[in-house]
Design a protein around this motif. Structure first.
Motif, short mmCIF file in Angstrom:
data_model
loop_
_atom_site.label_atom_id
_atom_site.label_comp_id
_atom_site.label_asym_id
_atom_site.label_seq_id
_atom_site.Cartn_x
_atom_site.Cartn_y
_atom_site.Cartn_z
N ALA A 15 10.53 60.42 44.30
CA ALA A 15 11.34 61.49 43.72
C ALA A 15 11.44 61.27 42.23
O ALA A 15 11.20 60.16 41.72
N TYR A 16 11.81 62.32 41.50
CA TYR A 16 11.90 62.23 40.04
C TYR A 16 13.00 63.16 39.54
O TYR A 16 13.33 64.17 40.16
N GLU A 17 13.59 62.76 38.40
CA GLU A 17 14.62 63.58 37.76
C GLU A 17 13.94 64.61 36.86
O GLU A 17 12.92 64.32 36.22
N CYS A 18 14.50 65.82 36.83
CA CYS A 18 13.95 66.89 36.00
C CYS A 18 15.09 67.78 35.53
O CYS A 18 15.68 68.51 36.34
N GLU A 19 15.42 67.70 34.26
CA GLU A 19 16.40 68.58 33.64
C GLU A 19 17.75 68.54 34.37
O GLU A 19 18.39 69.57 34.59
N GLY A 20 18.18 67.36 34.79
CA GLY A 20 19.47 67.19 35.43
C GLY A 20 19.45 67.35 36.93
O GLY A 20 20.47 67.11 37.60
N SER A 21 18.32 67.76 37.48
CA SER A 21 18.15 67.85 38.93
C SER A 21 17.18 66.76 39.37
O SER A 21 16.49 66.15 38.55
N VAL A 22 17.14 66.51 40.67
CA VAL A 22 16.20 65.53 41.22
C VAL A 22 15.36 66.23 42.30
O VAL A 22 15.92 66.91 43.18
N PHE A 23 14.03 66.04 42.21
CA PHE A 23 13.13 66.70 43.15
C PHE A 23 12.33 65.66 43.93
O PHE A 23 11.99 64.58 43.41
N PHE A 24 12.06 66.00 45.18
CA PHE A 24 11.20 65.16 46.02
C PHE A 24 9.75 65.41 45.62
O PHE A 24 9.31 66.56 45.52
N ASP A 25 9.01 64.34 45.40
CA ASP A 25 7.62 64.43 44.97
C ASP A 25 6.72 64.43 46.21
O ASP A 25 6.37 63.38 46.76
N VAL A 26 6.35 65.62 46.66
CA VAL A 26 5.58 65.76 47.89
C VAL A 26 4.23 65.06 47.77
O VAL A 26 3.78 64.36 48.69
N ASP A 27 3.55 65.23 46.62
CA ASP A 27 2.22 64.63 46.47
C ASP A 27 2.27 63.11 46.47
O ASP A 27 1.36 62.45 46.98
N ALA A 28 3.37 62.54 45.92
CA ALA A 28 3.49 61.09 45.91
C ALA A 28 3.74 60.54 47.31
O ALA A 28 3.43 59.38 47.59
N PHE A 29 4.26 61.37 48.20
CA PHE A 29 4.62 60.94 49.55
C PHE A 29 3.52 61.25 50.57
O PHE A 29 3.13 60.39 51.36
N ASP A 30 3.01 62.45 50.56
CA ASP A 30 2.12 62.93 51.61
C ASP A 30 0.79 62.18 51.60
O ASP A 30 0.05 62.18 50.60
N GLY A 31 0.51 61.52 52.71
CA GLY A 31 -0.75 60.80 52.84
C GLY A 31 -0.76 59.44 52.17
O GLY A 31 -1.80 58.77 52.15
N LYS A 32 0.37 59.02 51.63
CA LYS A 32 0.44 57.73 50.94
C LYS A 32 1.24 56.74 51.78
O LYS A 32 2.28 57.08 52.36
N ASN A 33 0.77 55.51 51.84
CA ASN A 33 1.49 54.44 52.54
C ASN A 33 1.83 54.79 54.00
O ASN A 33 2.87 54.40 54.52
N GLY A 34 0.95 55.54 54.61
CA GLY A 34 1.16 55.89 56.01
C GLY A 34 2.15 57.02 56.22
O GLY A 34 2.56 57.27 57.37
N HIS A 35 2.53 57.73 55.14
CA HIS A 35 3.49 58.83 55.25
C HIS A 35 2.77 60.18 55.38
O HIS A 35 1.66 60.36 54.87
N PHE A 36 3.44 61.10 56.05
CA PHE A 36 2.90 62.44 56.21
C PHE A 36 4.02 63.46 56.00
O PHE A 36 5.14 63.27 56.47
N TYR A 37 3.69 64.53 55.29
CA TYR A 37 4.68 65.59 55.03
C TYR A 37 4.43 66.77 55.98
O TYR A 37 3.29 67.09 56.30
N ALA A 38 5.52 67.41 56.38
CA ALA A 38 5.47 68.57 57.28
C ALA A 38 4.92 68.19 58.65
O ALA A 38 4.01 68.83 59.18
N LYS A 39 5.50 67.16 59.25
CA LYS A 39 5.07 66.71 60.58
C LYS A 39 5.32 67.78 61.65
O LYS A 39 4.55 67.91 62.60
N LEU A 40 6.41 68.51 61.49
CA LEU A 40 6.79 69.47 62.53
C LEU A 40 5.98 70.76 62.44
O LEU A 40 5.61 71.34 63.46
N LYS A 41 5.72 71.20 61.22
CA LYS A 41 5.01 72.47 61.05
C LYS A 41 4.04 72.35 59.89
O LYS A 41 4.26 72.92 58.80
#
Length: 768
Positions: A277-303
């Motif tokens: 995740a990263y901070e952006c202009e006072g908000s924090v966003f989840f970094d999908v590209d940093a997570f998906d397919g990295k270190n055995g992680h997968f994004y959108a497992k359900l759909k």
């Protein structure tokens, strides 16, 4: 064992050294039915997505929470799992913020009005024009412009416009209500009526268009957190009252987002520290590209097919979160939102803000249940992005690969084949539904539908549900009465064996039913199949009871009745968990359990004594006046069909000359009696209408028979066609004096013969 869940992410079958029940569940993570194995013996950690509390709960909510309540009851009461159900209440959300601000600003505006004046009218007119422009996409500057628009769109239910915007009808009706209120206010002012009441009436009628206009100008002035919390508290209370009405068991633990903000901040920071995740202009966003397919992680497992769906992602972010941020990717989602003026806010390392929607559930679930959870449930509409984002951010925080072992999603609820919507006028609140049907009838509807499939709520289907309920009602009433009668004489014996071949057959059927029900419940809570098995054994037992009281063994009846009772209560169709009585169980509002009398015996006995006293008085009067047997039987029928029914007492006449005493809900019995009477009245009315129609035809026939066959061809009209007749009045020559052909003579003779029959009937009717 590791399975491929959706051609992308692996799913590992949980294992345990503890004995298992054999239960299998349809797991949304694998899209298949898999063995259900809790991590810790028979202890089940379960997180359920709860309500976002900003409006009344509707029948769709009922389907969701009642369905999972049924599954919970099966797990606890049938499979004996130790369930710890945690459910959240979302009390920080864009919808809550907007609704609370609107209500507050309109209330403040109304409180400042002393009378109906030009400024108030001008404000509402401006709000109206602004609403039409922003919500309906139509620019108007005067009344004529609105009227032209109304001529174009009609009543606002144009299919094309509704297809383009499902809320179009609601928006149009709000604008039309405001326009009519404006016209009325102008008329009041012209007539010199400018009272405060008139001004308030204008504001109330125009609230839906005035609120967004006020919000656009004054949202930043709303700073008190209590404004948002008070609205959420009101609807939270209303929600749980509805759940209590639907007999949904309370969760073991209820969590509120507003009470977990420090934990949410720590959770988000941990995701940042892990590089997801990263901070952006006072908000924090989840970094999908940093997570998906990295270190055995997968994004959108359900759909996985919805990955990157911008419409769904935007809906998940909320109506107040459409500000353009310089996020790394358009599909990155907010964990922490920078608060704008007029929104609730909490201090954080990234500045004042509030939690994102998805992070709320991840934190509350994990804080109570830990880094690994057995079961997570919710509506099918939550699978993406909400649940998929929950999974991603939780596995990013804990750096694990299976935060939840089992996901279950209940199917959609439709209304007459259509999505439920206020715009479509098919929005049914739980309170409205309970005005039409009982709790049990609604729960029966849900139980008779596979939990994972869509349910189409159709009014014409409910009579079938009510018939099913009545079949169980009658079975329980008959069983209770027969067993009550049996216990009064159970130590008497005539030396004859009662448990014979018919009883053995019913016992075998009961064994088969138990096997079928067990298999159905183990097959991912297949309640429709379980209910089919119960209805079958009830029907078979009813056939057995037709042998008559003298030819049955109540012991096998009791075995069947107790088992059916156990299962319907395990399915949540009963009202208590006691197995001391047969049937649905005592009503929650009842002051006594089955078979017990309240402490105040007089309150129970006085109505019955009154019936007996009235019956005695009527019989004495009949006897003294020399009344006949028919009148006496009429009095007996009145006691059975009217007086005792109003007390919830049923006298079921049997062929052996005695009545079986049964008990039922007085209100339900009165409704059934009224329905029977209405049906009889309808049949009688139909019979009378048919009799009137028959009589009308008879009178018409007699009227036609009034004319003598001798004269039928001598009327003025016929005299123009013929010039000669025989002695019986039958024409022989046409108007030109020519002999009539034989075929014509034959036809006329046939008509005269038919008229002779009609005339005979007419003469007989005169003599009658």
């Amino acid at each position: 064992m590791t399975l491929t869940s959706n051609n992308t992410s692996p799913w590992t079958q949980p294992e345990s050294t503890h004995p298992q029940t054999g239960l299998r569940v349809l797991n949304s993570l694998t899209k298949s039915t898999v063995p259900f194995v809790p991590r810790e013996g028979n202890y089940v950690s379960w997180y359920a997505c709860g309500p976002t509390v900003y409006d009344a709960a509707h029948i769709g909510h009922a389907r969701n929470y009642v369905t999972f309540d049924t599954i919970r009851r099966i797990m606890e009461d049938y499979f004996n799992y130790d369930v710890n159900l945690v459910m959240n209440v979302t009390d920080i959300d864009d919808k809550i913020i907007v609704r609370a601000r609107h209500k507050h600003l309109v209330s403040e505006y109304k409180s400042q009005i002393a009378s109906l004046d030009a400024k108030t009218l001008q404000d509402v007119e401006t709000a109206f024009h602004d609403f039409v422009g922003t919500k309906l996409g139509e620019t108007i500057t005067n009344d004529a412009g609105w009227k032209l628009y109304v001529d174009k769109v009609g009543d606002g239910k144009n299919p094309e416009m509704v297809a383009a915007d499902e809320k179009f009808t609601t928006k149009f009706e709000a604008a039309q209500a405001a326009f009519e209120a404006i016209v009325s206010a102008r008329l009041s002012m012209a007539e010199g009526s400018a009272s405060k009441e008139a001004a308030e009436a204008l504001v109330v009628a125009s609230e839906d268009v005035l609120a967004p206009w006020l919000d656009a100008r004054l949202a930043t002035t709303v700073k008190d957190h209590r404004i948002f919390r008070d609205l959420a508290a009101h609807w939270e209370k209303d929600f749980f009252e509805d759940m209590d009405s639907m007999q949904v068991r309370r969760p073991n633990i209820i969590t509120r987002v507003s009470e977990f903000v420090p934990e949410i901040i720590a959770f988000v920071q941990r995701i940042i520290d892990n590089g997801y995740a990263y901070e952006c202009e006072g908000s924090v966003f989840f970094d999908v590209d940093a997570f998906d397919g990295k270190n055995g992680h997968f994004y959108a497992k359900l759909k996985p097919t919805a990955k990157g769906n911008q419409a769904l992602l935007a809906e998940g972010e909320g109506v107040l979160s459409q500000t353009k941020f310089n996020r790394r990717n358009k599909y990155d989602f907010a964990l922490w939102k920078k608060s704008k003026a007029g929104e609730p806010e909490w201090p954080s390392p990234w500045g004042v803000g509030r939690p994102g929607w998805h992070i709320e559930c991840s934190v509350m679930a994990s804080e109570i249940l830990g880094e690994h959870i057995d079961l997570h449930t919710g509506g099918i509409d939550l699978n993406f992005p909400h649940h998929d984002n929950e999974v991603a951010q939780s596995e990013a925080c804990f750096d694990n690969h299976q935060w939840v072992n089992y996901f279950m999603h209940v199917g959609h609820l439709l209304i007459e084949g259509m999505k439920m919507s206020k715009s479509l006028k098919n929005f049914i609140t739980i309170k409205d539904a309970l005005k039409l049907y009982s709790v049990r009838q609604l729960r029966l509807l849900f139980v008779l539908t596979p939990w994972n499939e869509s349910l189409d709520f159709k009014m014409q289907a409910m009579p079938d549900i009510i018939k099913i309920e009545s079949s169980f009602d009658n079975f329980f009433a008959n069983a209770s009465a027969l067993l009550r009668d049996y216990r009064e004489h159970q130590y008497e014996s005539d030396g004859k064996r009662r448990f014979l071949a018919p009883e053995m057959e019913l016992l075998d059927a009961l064994k088969e039913t138990k096997s079928l029900v067990h298999a159905a419940l183990m097959d991912s809570f297949n309640t429709p199949a379980a209910m089919r098995a119960l209805r079958s054994i009830v029907s078979r037992t009813n056939v057995y009871l037709q042998r008559g009281r003298a030819n049955i063994d109540p012991q096998i009846l009791e075995m069947v009745a107790l088992y059916v009772t156990k299962i319907v209560r395990a399915l949540g169709l009963g009202n208590d968990s006691s197995l001391s009585a047969i049937g649905w169980g005592a009503s929650p509002s009842s002051t006594a359990t089955d078979g017990e009398l309240p402490a105040d015996r007089e309150s129970v006995l006085r109505p019955v004594a009154s019936v007996l006293s009235d019956f005695r008085d009527a019989v004495r009067e009949l006897a003294l006046s020399g009344g006949d047997k028919r009148a006496l039987l009429g009095l007996c029928d009145k006691v059975r069909d009217v007086d005792l029914v109003d007390l919830g007492i049923i006298l079921d006449d049997h062929g052996d000359g005695s009545a079986l005493i049964k008990f039922g809900d007085p209100e339900k019995l009165r409704r059934e009696r009224a329905a029977r009477q209405a049906e009889e009245d309808a049949k009688q009315a139909q019979k009378e209408a048919a009799a009137r129609a028959t009589e009308a035809k008879r009178q018409e026939r007699l009227a036609r028979g009034k004319l003598s066959p001798m004269d039928m061809f001598r009327t003025a009209e016929m005299a123009e066609q013929y010039s000669a007749w025989d002695d019986n009045g039958l024409p022989t020559k046409d108007q030109m004096g020519e002999d009539l052909p034989k075929s014509k003579l034959k036809k006329l003779a046939k008509e005269q013969s038919a008229q002779a029959k009609l005339h005979d009937e007419y003469l007989k009717a005169l003599q009658a």
